[in-house]
Motif scaffolding. Structure first.
Motif, mmCIF file in Angstrom:
data_model
loop_
_atom_site.group_PDB
_atom_site.id
_atom_site.type_symbol
_atom_site.label_atom_id
_atom_site.label_comp_id
_atom_site.label_asym_id
_atom_site.label_seq_id
_atom_site.Cartn_x
_atom_site.Cartn_y
_atom_site.Cartn_z
ATOM 1 N N TYR A 57 -0.027 7.349 -68.773
ATOM 2 C CA TYR A 57 0.066 8.195 -67.577
ATOM 3 C C TYR A 57 1.533 8.485 -67.242
ATOM 4 O O TYR A 57 2.381 7.591 -67.198
ATOM 5 N N MET A 58 1.841 9.797 -67.031
ATOM 6 C CA MET A 58 3.162 10.261 -66.593
ATOM 7 C C MET A 58 4.279 9.894 -67.575
ATOM 8 O O MET A 58 5.430 9.778 -67.201
ATOM 9 N N GLN A 59 3.942 9.719 -68.847
ATOM 10 C CA GLN A 59 4.963 9.473 -69.869
ATOM 11 C C GLN A 59 4.863 10.570 -70.926
ATOM 12 O O GLN A 59 3.871 10.667 -71.642
ATOM 13 N N LEU A 60 5.904 11.383 -70.984
ATOM 14 C CA LEU A 60 5.905 12.537 -71.888
ATOM 15 C C LEU A 60 5.996 12.097 -73.343
ATOM 16 O O LEU A 60 6.806 11.224 -73.694
ATOM 17 N N GLN A 61 5.147 12.678 -74.174
ATOM 18 C CA GLN A 61 5.255 12.520 -75.620
ATOM 19 C C GLN A 61 5.419 13.895 -76.249
ATOM 20 O O GLN A 61 4.778 14.865 -75.822
#
Length: 843
Positions: A605-609
């Motif tokens: 959640y809320m971590q850009l990849q």
């Protein structure tokens, strides 16, 4: 600032302000600011009605208290809104829009600012008109009955269209009814239709009078119905292109520009004057036109036009019109000039004029402002700029007023950098990125740059001036030193300073400052340039003008401008078209992708990849775009994005595409419950080519974020430790569901995650950051805070308050480690806020 918000606060139920634009109501010699709002009403019986609400205001409208309703104009049968261009006036793309609003009972003329917002406003008004047909209720009824007006007239079944009709001003484009449709009309490049046959039908005495500058024979530039011809490349390249072929033609024309252009010199006058809030008291011709040939272009800048607080807080100032008239009357008497643009930010104003014969070769005019004053944003300091295309050369003129005081040279440097980074101009094609100052062939930078002379006392400076040892004095000039250090104006050139400093004088004289401050003389007012084919012919001050504590400065340039050879242009265009025909007939687009399958592992959640791949184009220019799959509203799922999602590739070129996966509160719930998965198919489409399919997959790690509160209450274990089917069951459970005893465990009263967070804050938040300081530092800090709090108890006598003490002691008690630079403005503000909280909330 969206001023429609202020209008919305004044409206009744079922009324909605679609868009608002700020303009100037022109009534004879009077000019009054008005806010025009397009308002839609949806009656209970169905349908919709529109009207223009006209508001008076004294400043930028932020709330409903800032506006006062002047009148309401229903968009009804007799409503027309037309853009007007009186005979004898010149056309230039980028000038203000003059529109005439007519009904059976009134006729009003407004000047609206040029730009995309005004264009959108006119389009929305046009969109509001066609719905008025014979089956709709008279739109006047609601507006007139609500405000106690007379009964409306019967409505005609004629639908509203963009048209141009006999009986209107020559060359006008009309919104509304009346007249016949113009089958012979054609676009004029701005979304309006013009009818050449309508020009000249009205007699001058029947036309609404337009304010002109007859004394100096200045003509405001407004739009005309002149049809663009093929050889006019400045206009052709400014027209919006949508097809791939047009894009390629434009690209090749730019690449082959030298094949059909030649350099022609034009005379530019550039002037700057800090007028210290004064009104014009003397003729400006000694500055603007004495002893020079008539320039082709005038670029005239002012600073400190109005120093009153009204000018700072409110939009209008009478000084603008006063100095505009003074400049217009001071232009060279041997030529006729047309105003291209006027732009102002508080007291910083820039005027651009051209000779009338050059007006047809000016296009793509845009103007912008950047404030760098109070809080780094306000307009008491900053810059204004006008950019335009002259023939085939792009030119940007910047007028700036930078931070004052001798010791603030670093702040001046930062003001310059802020203006460069934040000044952005919209392009004619909205799909293109905005232009910055540096992306122009020629840059002219003028203004009160406020750089001073350092390391010399006042008397030494005056002695060197008296000896005319300007080069010796110039060695101590802050701007020279900063340019040499490459901290500002890198790549710019300034002419030799052969005139004495232009600041500071006693107003009305040539005497140096005799006030208590006794400012040291300085070359505050400067003119610099950047670009090719530029020759400076003069650079001087004008001591004859004594209105201000500054002296005006001017510079005359010969600037080589790229001019189109019509015959060579046609030949080049024909060669490009033939080459494209051959290419299109022999090839179709084809690309290769470095990767087609993408797996995103352990998405949180809320971590850009981000995963990336390259598109390599073959031998044919190619336009690509990710397209929607059948029955889907977007080309990808909400948690995915392709950057860029569309573009253009030249032959044998590459572009890198990034697939960005980001789960937020809008998408987390379905991923937690299993209703959605990290799975998608992207379709990459080539214009006139085939489609390529990209597979996206991955696994999502469920979290408490995005999970319903009642679901979390049933989760005694961490969500990652629960089987997927349990998470899905709990997430999809209706919120009304209560424990019926069928579950093995009773739900918690509140989610454990919330309890843990609050518990941690309860146990740790009370420990202030001061407790982490070394003992001696902590003791000193607490002692000083106690002392300052005692001072505040006697504020009635000592006139101190929390803000004053925080401002004084913030930078004293909190500083960077030894050897580091001073606190920046933002750091100073944080330090003040830190001390402020201790003064207001004693330990």
């Amino acid at each position: 600032m969206d001023q429609s918000v202020a209008i919305q606060e004044t409206l009744a139920e079922r009324e909605y302000c679609i868009i608002a634009v700020q303009g100037v109501l022109c009534e004879g010699d009077s000019r009054q600011s008005r806010l025009l709002g397009l308002v839609r009403h949806r009656p209970e019986h169905g349908g919709q009605e529109h009207a223009l609400f006209l508001y008076m205001h004294r400043r930028m409208a932020i709330t409903g208290d800032d506006v006062s309703l002047d009148q309401i104009v229903p968009i009804s049968q007799d409503f027309t809104l037309k853009e007007v261009f009186p005979d004898g006036e010149l056309y230039i793309l980028g000038s203000d829009v003059t529109v005439q609003l007519d009904t059976a009972e009134l006729s009003l003329v407004f000047q609206l600012p040029f730009g995309s917002h005004t264009r959108t406003f006119l389009q929305e008004v046009a969109r509001a008109c066609p719905g008025l047909d014979s089956g709709t209720r008279d739109p006047q009824f609601l507006w007139l009955s609500r405000y106690g007006c007379t009964e409306p007239q019967p409505e005609s079944p004629t639908p509203r269209v963009w048209n141009s009709a006999p009986g209107t001003w020559p060359g006008c484009a009309t919104i509304g009814g009346g007249g016949s449709n113009c089958d012979s009309s054609r676009p004029n490049g701005k979304g309006l239709l013009v009818d050449p046959s309508s020009r000249g039908q009205d007699k001058p005495e029947n036309l609404l009078t337009r304010q002109t500058k007859s004394k100096s024979e200045i003509t405001d530039m407004v739009r005309s119905s002149t049809i663009i011809t093929v050889p006019d490349k400045a206009h052709i390249l400014s027209m919006q292109k949508f097809g791939l072929r047009d894009t390629i033609v434009k690209s090749h024309l730019v690449q082959k520009e030298e094949d059909y252009t030649y350099i022609q010199n034009f005379r530019f006058f550039v002037g700057t004057y800090n007028v210290n809030g004064q009104s014009p008291k003397e003729c400006l011709r000694p500055w603007l036109s004495h002893g020079i040939q008539a320039p082709d272009v005038y670029c005239v800048g002012f600073q400190e036009l109005d120093l009153s607080k009204e000018a700072f807080f409110f939009h209008d100032t009478p000084k603008e019109e006063e100095w505009f008239k003074a400049v217009s009357e001071g232009l060279h008497p041997d030529a006729k000039y047309a105003k291209v643009k006027l732009i102002r930010l508080v007291g910083i104003m820039l005027l651009l004029y051209v000779k009338q014969e050059h007006a047809a070769y000016i296009s793509e005019v845009e103007a912008e402002t950047v404030g760098t004053g109070i809080m780094g944003r306000m307009g008491n300091k900053g810059g204004v700029a006008i950019r335009f295309q002259f023939h085939n050369t792009s030119i940007c003129v910047v007028n700036s007023h930078l931070a004052a005081h001798t010791e603030e040279f670093e702040r001046r440097n930062q003001d310059y950098k802020d203006i460069c980074s934040r000044m952005q101009f919209c392009q004619v094609d909205p799909s293109l990125p905005p232009l910055t100052i540096s992306r122009h062939d020629v840059i002219l930078w003028l203004g009160d740059l406020n750089y001073r002379i350092e390391e010399l006392d006042v008397e030494k400076v005056k002695k060197l001036i008296e000896e005319k040892a300007f080069q010796t004095l110039y060695a101590y000039d802050q701007l020279k030193i900063q340019v040499a250090a490459k901290t500002v104006f890198e790549g710019f050139t300034e002419g030799e300073l052969t005139f004495q400093p232009t600041y500071k004088y006693d107003t009305g004289s040539d005497d140096w400052d005799t006030s208590e401050k006794c400012r040291a003389p300085a070359w505050c007012d400067r003119i610099l340039w950047k670009g090719k084919n530029i020759t400076q012919l003069s650079y001087q001050s004008h001591m004859a003008l004594k209105t201000s504590d500054h002296k005006p400065v001017s510079s005359v340039f010969d600037i080589g401008v790229k001019v189109i050879n019509e015959e060579l242009y046609r030949k080049t265009l024909e060669e490009i078209v033939r080459s494209l025909d051959k290419m299109e007939n022999a090839n179709i687009p084809s690309v290769s992708l470095s990767k087609r399958e993408f797996y995103f592992q352990n998405v949180k959640y809320m971590q850009l990849q981000v995963e990336s791949f390259k598109i390599h184009n073959g031998q044919v220019p190619c336009q690509f775009e990710f397209i929607n799959k059948p029955d889907e509203e977007s080309y990808c799922k909400q948690w995915l994005n392709a950057n860029p999602s569309r573009g253009f590739l030249l032959p044998d070129s590459d572009i890198e595409i990034e697939l960005e996966l980001f789960v937020n509160k809008n998408t987390a719930t379905k991923l937690n419950s299993g209703e959605d998965k990290i799975e998608d198919i992207l379709v990459l489409h080539l214009d006139r080519g085939k489609d390529y399919f990209l597979s996206v997959s991955g696994n999502y790690l469920p979290s408490c974020f995005g999970s319903p509160i009642h679901t979390l209450c049933y989760m005694r274990e961490p969500i990652l430790d629960l089987p997927p089917e349990v998470i899905s069951e709990l997430t999809l459970m209706p919120v009304q569901t209560e424990d019926d005893g069928s579950r093995l465990e009773t739900p918690m009263n509140i989610p454990k995650e919330l309890w843990m967070m609050v518990d941690y804050l309860y146990r740790n938040a009370v420990q202030q950051v001061i407790s982490t300081l070394p003992t001696f530092h902590k003791n000193v800090f607490n002692y000083l805070m106690a002392f300052l709090q005692e001072l505040l108890k006697n504020s009635a006598k000592n006139h101190l308050d929390e803000n004053i003490l925080a401002s004084i002691f913030g930078s004293l008690l909190l500083r960077n480690p030894a050897g580091d630079q001073k606190l920046e403005m933002t750091e100073k503000k944080k330090a003040q806020e830190f001390i402020h909280q201790f003064l207001c909330n004693p330990l």
